[in-house]
Design an enzyme around this catalytic site. Structure first.
Site, short mmCIF file in Angstrom:
data_model
loop_
_atom_site.label_atom_id
_atom_site.label_comp_id
_atom_site.label_asym_id
_atom_site.label_seq_id
_atom_site.Cartn_x
_atom_site.Cartn_y
_atom_site.Cartn_z
N ARG A 1 -13.74 13.39 5.43
CA ARG A 1 -12.43 14.03 5.64
C ARG A 1 -12.02 14.85 4.43
O ARG A 1 -11.44 15.92 4.54
CB ARG A 1 -11.37 12.96 5.92
CG ARG A 1 -11.45 12.37 7.32
CD ARG A 1 -10.62 11.10 7.40
NE ARG A 1 -9.22 11.36 7.12
CZ ARG A 1 -8.38 10.45 6.63
NH1 ARG A 1 -8.79 9.21 6.40
NH2 ARG A 1 -7.12 10.76 6.39
N LYS B 1 -7.96 -1.05 6.51
CA LYS B 1 -8.21 -1.70 5.22
C LYS B 1 -7.20 -2.82 4.96
O LYS B 1 -7.55 -3.88 4.47
CB LYS B 1 -8.16 -0.66 4.09
CG LYS B 1 -9.42 0.21 4.03
CD LYS B 1 -9.34 1.25 2.94
CE LYS B 1 -8.33 2.31 3.25
NZ LYS B 1 -8.40 3.52 2.46
N ASP C 1 -14.63 3.41 6.82
CA ASP C 1 -13.61 4.25 6.17
C ASP C 1 -14.18 4.94 4.94
O ASP C 1 -13.81 6.07 4.63
CB ASP C 1 -12.38 3.41 5.80
CG ASP C 1 -11.32 4.29 5.12
OD1 ASP C 1 -10.81 5.20 5.81
OD2 ASP C 1 -11.04 4.10 3.93
N HIS D 1 0.84 -1.19 0.00
CA HIS D 1 0.00 0.00 0.00
C HIS D 1 0.87 1.24 0.00
O HIS D 1 1.90 1.29 0.66
CB HIS D 1 -0.91 0.02 1.24
CG HIS D 1 -2.00 1.02 1.13
ND1 HIS D 1 -3.22 0.72 0.59
CD2 HIS D 1 -2.06 2.33 1.47
CE1 HIS D 1 -4.00 1.79 0.61
NE2 HIS D 1 -3.30 2.79 1.14
N SER E 1 -7.19 4.69 8.76
CA SER E 1 -7.82 4.47 7.47
C SER E 1 -7.08 3.40 6.67
O SER E 1 -7.68 2.44 6.17
CB SER E 1 -7.84 5.80 6.68
OG SER E 1 -8.09 5.59 5.32
N1 URA Z 1 -5.03 6.67 1.75
C1 URA Z 1 -6.02 6.11 2.47
O1 URA Z 1 -6.53 5.06 2.17
N2 URA Z 1 -6.43 6.76 3.59
C2 URA Z 1 -5.90 7.92 3.98
O2 URA Z 1 -6.30 8.43 5.00
C3 URA Z 1 -4.87 8.50 3.21
C4 URA Z 1 -4.45 7.83 2.08
#
Ligand code: URA
Ligand code: CA
Length: 442
Positions: free
Chosen positions: A168, A187, A161, A82, A183
């Site tokens: 956000r 995930k 999220d 990620h 966040s």
């Molecule tokens: N990517 C995400 O999935 N969440 C965030 O808060 C910032 C970048």
């Protein structure tokens, strides 16, 4: 419990308990806390922060808002990757098939672009016919057979999220360490992989502009991963200038194919090799980082990684003809150039401005529901440290709609800073963070 009391508690800089946080996420996810109250809470968190236990509780509560994906039917160690977000960051498209070709199973759920940053799912959708929304069954089947699949995250993967991120995005609360950590990590932990490699970006195009903040963010993410019994490594990388040359969806697919053909820009190739070598190590396919790097270099040379990308495209219903003929990707109708107004060395290319310029052309979304133009974007002709002469090309602008072209070109031109002295370039990899601690390279 009244949510307004919790807002005041956080506003006054006090710690929220695990029960407070569970209440907040359950009620918000269930539609019982209105957006205006949650917005106030997000802003309180933005200013007052959270300690490590609060971040852990928040991550856990967010995971529990949805389902954890079970990848156990896929044999072997599943490794996920990620990035905290960037501009021109085409890494996943090249990296996932590279690593799969080396024998690590990659079951990856990716997101769409928002704001000035791009998203893997949008990029993949520039391949004609490519399906990014598959059932979990089909997804797992492809990973078993091909070794790699990339899909859009399912609706029950951390639904909290999805709601929070959208809120956000419009309330100025994206770039907060506790909110980014919870966040991303919720995930990643819900997506079911055994091991995770994080690319933590820093610089003008990243959410964490300052290196020390990126390091702090990375350390908390790695610690949470370890607490949840995952193998995990964080790589802090420089996103002060865009990655590679191409910014924009189909242009980036083309650039990823170049990498898989053992060509392409040096920085993007390096980042793929570094992240990939750690993925192989965590996937126990190789013993050392160096062994992984050698293996991946060989795989790029032999064309096995390119072939893996082709297999994935076919398995997901896409037209694999784009590999030999990138002209089959969506192309913009027009191309114009911006030129240097003086001679010297490129000192800086502000990647946020480049990303915003691409967004003006239509490559990104201003709002969650905006439709994007997959064909448009920017191709840089120079990178930081390069010599440039007056009137020489700085970048190409691929566009369809001339209405916003002027503004986009102006923004793009303002992203370049040209000076007399050859600048000292920061290394691409600034640090790694693992169970063993932090290693810095700058
Ligand atoms: N990517 C995400 O999935 N969440 C965030 O808060 C910032 C970048
Ligand atoms: Ca790129």
């Amino acid at each position: 419990m009244r949510f307004s009391d919790l807002i005041i508690k956080k506003r006054n800089g006090l710690k929220l308990t695990e029960n407070d946080i569970i209440f907040m996420i359950e009620e918000y996810n269930g539609g019982k806390i209105p957006d205006y109250q949650m917005s106030a809470m997000l802003m309180a968190i933005y200013f007052k922060g959270m300690n490590n236990s609060e971040i852990r509780y928040l991550t856990k509560a967010m995971i529990d808002s949805g389902k954890i994906i079970d990848l156990s039917s896929i044999p072997g160690i599943k490794v996920d990757k990620h990035s905290t977000g960037g501009v021109g960051d085409t890494t996943t498209l090249a990296l996932a098939p590279m690593v799969a070709a080396a024998g690590v199973k990659v079951a990856k759920m990716s997101g769409r672009g928002l704001g000035h940053t791009g998203g893997t799912i949008d990029k993949l959708e520039s391949i004609e016919g490519f399906k990014t929304e598959l059932s979990l069954n089909k997804f797992i089947k492809i990973v078993k057979k091909v070794g790699v699949s990339i899909i859009s995250s399912t609706s029950d993967l951390v639904p909290a999220d999805k709601k929070l991120y959208a809120l956000r995005d419009v309330t100025g609360t994206v770039d907060s360490i506790p909110l980014i950590v919870s966040s991303i990590m919720s995930k990643k932990l819900a997506a079911g992989a055994d091991a995770i490699v994080l690319d933590i970006t820093t610089g003008s195009g990243a959410f964490m502009r300052e290196y020390k903040d990126a390091l702090k963010l990375g350390k908390i993410m790695v610690d949470i991963g370890l607490e949840f019994k995952k193998e995990i490594i964080g790589v802090v990388s420089n996103m002060d200038e865009p990655l590679g040359f191409a910014i924009g969806n189909s242009l980036e697919v083309k650039e990823a194919i170049e990498i898989l053909k053992n060509k392409g820009p040096e920085d993007l190739r390096r980042l793929c090799l570094v992240l990939g070598s750690y993925m192989l190590k965590l996937g126990r396919v190789t013993k050392t980082y160096q062994e992984g790097k050698n293996k991946l270099e060989k795989i790029l040379k032999s064309g096995v990684a390119l072939n893996k990308f082709k297999e994935m495209i076919i398995a997901q219903g896409g037209n694999s003809g784009i590999i030999d003929n990138p002209k089959l990707l969506p192309l913009a109708k027009h191309c114009t150039k911006i030129k240097a107004n003086k001679s010297g060395y490129i000192q800086k290319i502000d990647s946020r401005l480049v990303g915003e310029s691409a967004m003006l052309l239509g490559a990104g979304r201003e709002e969650k529901e905006s439709k994007i133009d997959l064909s448009v974007g920017i191709v840089l002709k120079k990178k930081v440290g390069n010599r440039i002469n007056i009137n020489e090309d700085l970048a190409e602008v691929h566009y369809n709609d001339s209405e916003k072209l002027k503004e986009a070109k102006k923004k793009l031109l303002s992203s370049f800073i040209i000076g007399i002295k050859k600048p000292v370039k920061l290394p691409l990899i600034l640090a790694t963070i693992s169970r063993q601690g932090i290693k810095e390279f700058r």
